[in-house]
Design an enzyme around this catalytic site. Structure first.
Site, PDB file in Angstrom:
ATOM      1  N   GLU A   1     -75.145  53.180  -1.489  1.00  0.00           N
ATOM      2  CA  GLU A   1     -74.983  52.512  -2.779  1.00  0.00           C
ATOM      3  C   GLU A   1     -76.075  51.470  -2.992  1.00  0.00           C
ATOM      4  O   GLU A   1     -76.248  50.558  -2.186  1.00  0.00           O
ATOM      5  CB  GLU A   1     -73.610  51.855  -2.878  1.00  0.00           C
ATOM      6  CG  GLU A   1     -73.391  51.141  -4.207  1.00  0.00           C
ATOM      7  CD  GLU A   1     -72.003  50.556  -4.387  1.00  0.00           C
ATOM      8  OE1 GLU A   1     -71.771  49.866  -5.394  1.00  0.00           O
ATOM      9  OE2 GLU A   1     -71.151  50.781  -3.499  1.00  0.00           O
TER      10      GLU A   1
ATOM     11  N   LYS B   1     -72.945  60.755  -3.353  1.00  0.00           N
ATOM     12  CA  LYS B   1     -72.286  59.751  -4.189  1.00  0.00           C
ATOM     13  C   LYS B   1     -73.274  58.619  -4.443  1.00  0.00           C
ATOM     14  O   LYS B   1     -73.203  57.556  -3.836  1.00  0.00           O
ATOM     15  CB  LYS B   1     -71.011  59.231  -3.520  1.00  0.00           C
ATOM     16  CG  LYS B   1     -70.206  58.304  -4.425  1.00  0.00           C
ATOM     17  CD  LYS B   1     -68.828  57.987  -3.857  1.00  0.00           C
ATOM     18  CE  LYS B   1     -68.081  57.015  -4.780  1.00  0.00           C
ATOM     19  NZ  LYS B   1     -66.695  56.771  -4.349  1.00  0.00           N
TER      20      LYS B   1
ATOM     21  N   TYR C   1     -65.419  46.404  -0.152  1.00  0.00           N
ATOM     22  CA  TYR C   1     -64.274  47.314  -0.150  1.00  0.00           C
ATOM     23  C   TYR C   1     -63.350  46.955   0.997  1.00  0.00           C
ATOM     24  O   TYR C   1     -63.803  46.568   2.055  1.00  0.00           O
ATOM     25  CB  TYR C   1     -64.753  48.759   0.018  1.00  0.00           C
ATOM     26  CG  TYR C   1     -65.249  49.367  -1.275  1.00  0.00           C
ATOM     27  CD1 TYR C   1     -64.431  50.174  -2.045  1.00  0.00           C
ATOM     28  CD2 TYR C   1     -66.540  49.110  -1.721  1.00  0.00           C
ATOM     29  CE1 TYR C   1     -64.881  50.725  -3.231  1.00  0.00           C
ATOM     30  CE2 TYR C   1     -67.001  49.647  -2.902  1.00  0.00           C
ATOM     31  CZ  TYR C   1     -66.167  50.457  -3.661  1.00  0.00           C
ATOM     32  OH  TYR C   1     -66.629  50.982  -4.835  1.00  0.00           O
TER      33      TYR C   1
ATOM     34  N   ASP D   1     -59.649  54.941  -1.617  1.00  0.00           N
ATOM     35  CA  ASP D   1     -59.851  54.694  -0.184  1.00  0.00           C
ATOM     36  C   ASP D   1     -60.081  53.215   0.115  1.00  0.00           C
ATOM     37  O   ASP D   1     -60.627  52.869   1.167  1.00  0.00           O
ATOM     38  CB  ASP D   1     -61.039  55.506   0.314  1.00  0.00           C
ATOM     39  CG  ASP D   1     -62.325  55.179  -0.430  1.00  0.00           C
ATOM     40  OD1 ASP D   1     -62.269  55.053  -1.668  1.00  0.00           O
ATOM     41  OD2 ASP D   1     -63.384  55.068   0.202  1.00  0.00           O
TER      42      ASP D   1
ATOM     43  N   GLU E   1     -73.312  58.437   0.760  1.00  0.00           N
ATOM     44  CA  GLU E   1     -73.261  57.354  -0.226  1.00  0.00           C
ATOM     45  C   GLU E   1     -74.068  56.126   0.200  1.00  0.00           C
ATOM     46  O   GLU E   1     -73.537  55.210   0.820  1.00  0.00           O
ATOM     47  CB  GLU E   1     -71.806  56.929  -0.480  1.00  0.00           C
ATOM     48  CG  GLU E   1     -71.677  55.833  -1.538  1.00  0.00           C
ATOM     49  CD  GLU E   1     -70.244  55.362  -1.740  1.00  0.00           C
ATOM     50  OE1 GLU E   1     -70.039  54.443  -2.547  1.00  0.00           O
ATOM     51  OE2 GLU E   1     -69.332  55.896  -1.084  1.00  0.00           O
TER      52      GLU E   1
ATOM     53  N   SER F   1     -67.063  60.126  -8.946  1.00  0.00           N
ATOM     54  CA  SER F   1     -66.182  59.747  -7.849  1.00  0.00           C
ATOM     55  C   SER F   1     -65.867  58.271  -8.065  1.00  0.00           C
ATOM     56  O   SER F   1     -66.483  57.387  -7.478  1.00  0.00           O
ATOM     57  CB  SER F   1     -66.855  59.968  -6.481  1.00  0.00           C
ATOM     58  OG  SER F   1     -66.010  59.525  -5.435  1.00  0.00           O
TER      59      SER F   1
ATOM     60  N   LYS G   1     -66.008  60.446   3.609  1.00  0.00           N
ATOM     61  CA  LYS G   1     -66.880  59.514   2.883  1.00  0.00           C
ATOM     62  C   LYS G   1     -67.342  58.405   3.814  1.00  0.00           C
ATOM     63  O   LYS G   1     -66.558  57.888   4.615  1.00  0.00           O
ATOM     64  CB  LYS G   1     -66.142  58.897   1.698  1.00  0.00           C
ATOM     65  CG  LYS G   1     -67.022  57.930   0.882  1.00  0.00           C
ATOM     66  CD  LYS G   1     -66.191  57.060  -0.034  1.00  0.00           C
ATOM     67  CE  LYS G   1     -66.494  55.598   0.221  1.00  0.00           C
ATOM     68  NZ  LYS G   1     -65.861  54.684  -0.741  1.00  0.00           N
TER      69      LYS G   1
ATOM     70  N   SER H   1     -69.036  54.336  -9.794  1.00  0.00           N
ATOM     71  CA  SER H   1     -69.106  53.531 -11.021  1.00  0.00           C
ATOM     72  C   SER H   1     -69.704  52.157 -10.757  1.00  0.00           C
ATOM     73  O   SER H   1     -70.343  51.574 -11.641  1.00  0.00           O
ATOM     74  CB  SER H   1     -67.719  53.380 -11.646  1.00  0.00           C
ATOM     75  OG  SER H   1     -66.790  52.847 -10.722  1.00  0.00           O
ATOM     76  N   GLY H   2     -69.481  51.599  -9.572  1.00  0.00           N
ATOM     77  CA  GLY H   2     -70.170  50.383  -9.150  1.00  0.00           C
ATOM     78  C   GLY H   2     -69.937  49.148  -9.984  1.00  0.00           C
ATOM     79  O   GLY H   2     -70.815  48.299 -10.095  1.00  0.00           O
ATOM     80  N   GLY H   3     -68.771  49.020 -10.602  1.00  0.00           N
ATOM     81  CA  GLY H   3     -68.487  47.817 -11.381  1.00  0.00           C
ATOM     82  C   GLY H   3     -68.757  47.947 -12.865  1.00  0.00           C
ATOM     83  O   GLY H   3     -68.562  46.981 -13.619  1.00  0.00           O
TER      84      GLY H   3
ATOM     85  N   ARG I   1     -48.319  49.271  -1.311  1.00  0.00           N
ATOM     86  CA  ARG I   1     -49.506  50.146  -1.323  1.00  0.00           C
ATOM     87  C   ARG I   1     -49.085  51.599  -1.479  1.00  0.00           C
ATOM     88  O   ARG I   1     -49.716  52.370  -2.218  1.00  0.00           O
ATOM     89  CB  ARG I   1     -50.328  49.954  -0.041  1.00  0.00           C
ATOM     90  CG  ARG I   1     -50.976  48.573   0.085  1.00  0.00           C
ATOM     91  CD  ARG I   1     -52.024  48.524   1.193  1.00  0.00           C
ATOM     92  NE  ARG I   1     -51.479  48.791   2.509  1.00  0.00           N
ATOM     93  CZ  ARG I   1     -50.992  47.877   3.335  1.00  0.00           C
ATOM     94  NH1 ARG I   1     -50.945  46.602   2.962  1.00  0.00           N
ATOM     95  NH2 ARG I   1     -50.544  48.221   4.542  1.00  0.00           N
TER      96      ARG I   1
END
Length: 393
Positions: A222, A262, A393, A68, A220, A331, A180, A304-306, A90
């Site tokens: 984060e 998430k 993002y 996304d 989410e 996710s 999301k 996963s965040g990097g 894309r």
């Protein structure tokens, strides 16, 4: 942003978690006033469907593929392999991902950007139909991104509530069945009481609106990896954030059985001098979940965040070594896509190799969800971290 009445709760918005004035909010009369808490839990005519959708996404051995990324972020991914950021490029990349044979064995849901939700493959098949044929639930990113939060310590809030109901209804008609909304909390910036409450309130309003329009909301907030803080500090902040989130979810009459979470894994800051082992990360993260997440919630789909591809998989595997009251899964965006991009390189003759790379990562995380993953034989590239300071993002 939050309503004026909510903002009155934030008079000490410049205070940080752990300081006296913030802690006092736990005992405030507003929290103890039973007249402010609604006990009617509803999601209208969609309740049964929402619960079934959430259960389908949270099915054993499967998780979510997150594709996304905004057009700008997708452009950065394409630029890494020398491609221009155009709609055909894309489409070619996302078509590669979603048409991978056998993907549905390991992937239960795919989060799409609005552009992708309305696209068709080059041979004319709707993307949502491509997913349905593999028993993959189509999802949609509905937030409008992060903007500066006035009155905070250089923090942000997530916009997108205006018009969300009508947009969600249209997404449902197009075939989306979950949504999301990503907001962030920065530990180096405090976080301030204002930022935490704004994040929690925004997520709760989004969740209620989504359920009212037939979409299972992925919640989410984060906790960003940025910073040199310890894992104990991450846990402290995460506990506060999730307590606020569930308080406002309940106030907004959100059906817990019809949501997915998430969260970030509980790790030290990316710049902390000591790394934590998968077992330690699993211990801290599961402690957080047990203290804050009701067992009525069907699925915890970690971001996963990097982290590197292998790190994200090892940590998920460690969390599934003992039974949990929720489906504990993934996710992932970068932690599923990094190897794919390197294999593809934008060349048609590499599509099959890129799809095989996706299946390798999807299967690895499927095994991790079942607690059966081993890192033996993993490629060195998959062990490379992907943290980017200030990533957007």
């Amino acid at each position: 942003m939050a309503s004026a009445s909510l903002m009155k709760l934030n008079a000490s918005s410049s205070q940080w978690i752990g300081q006296k004035s913030f802690n006092q909010s736990h005992g405030s009369s507003s929290r103890l006033n039973s007249n402010r808490v609604s006990f009617s839990i509803r999601a209208g005519s969609y309740t049964d469907e929402l619960i079934q959708t959430a259960k389908s996404v949270a099915s054993p051995g499967r998780g979510i593929l997150a594709i996304d990324e905004s057009s700008a972020t997708a452009g950065k991914r394409l630029a890494s392999i020398g491609l221009d950021n155009t709609e055909p490029n894309r489409l070619a990349y996302r078509q590669l991902l979603l048409t991978t044979p056998g993907l549905g064995e390991y992937i239960s849901g795919a989060i799409l950007f609005e552009e992708t939700l309305y696209q068709s493959t080059t041979d004319g098949k709707k993307m949502v139909d491509v997913l349905r044929e593999q028993n993959i639930m189509p999802g949609i990113k509905v937030d409008k991104g992060l903007v500066p939060l006035p009155g905070s310590n250089n923090e942000s809030w997530c916009q997108g509530l205006d018009g969300l109901a009508s947009r969600s209804a249209e997404y449902y008609k197009q075939g989306a069945r979950f949504a999301k909304w990503r907001t962030v909390v920065s530990i180096p910036c405090g976080p301030s009481a204002l930022a935490v409450k704004e994040a929690a309130w925004g997520l709760a309003r989004y969740a209620a609106i989504s359920q009212d329009n037939g979409l299972v909301p992925i919640v989410e907030p984060e906790i960003l990896l940025d910073g040199d803080h310890s894992i104990d500090r991450t846990l402290e902040v995460a506990e506060k954030v999730w307590s606020e989130v569930f308080f406002y979810l309940a106030e907004n009459n959100v059906v817990f059985e019809g949501i997915l979470l998430k969260p970030s894994m509980v790790t030290p800051g990316a710049e902390h001098k000591e790394k934590a082992s998968p077992d330690t990360i699993a211990e801290y993260t599961l402690n957080l979940l047990r203290r804050r997440v009701p067992p009525a919630v069907p699925g915890i789909m970690f971001l996963s965040g990097g982290q590197s591809e292998v790190e994200a998989t090892l940590n998920l595997n460690a969390m599934n070594q003992t039974p949990n009251p929720w489906h504990v899964s993934f996710s992932y965006a970068r932690a599923l896509q990094n190897s794919v991009l390197k294999a593809w390189q934008g060349l048609p003759e590499n599509v099959e190799a890129a799809q095989k790379a996706l299946l390798v990562r999807a299967k690895a995380n499927s095994l991790a969800q079942l607690g059966r993953y081993s890192a033996a034989g993993e490629a060195e590239d998959a062990k490379q971290g992907m943290f980017v300071k200030g990533y957007t993002y």
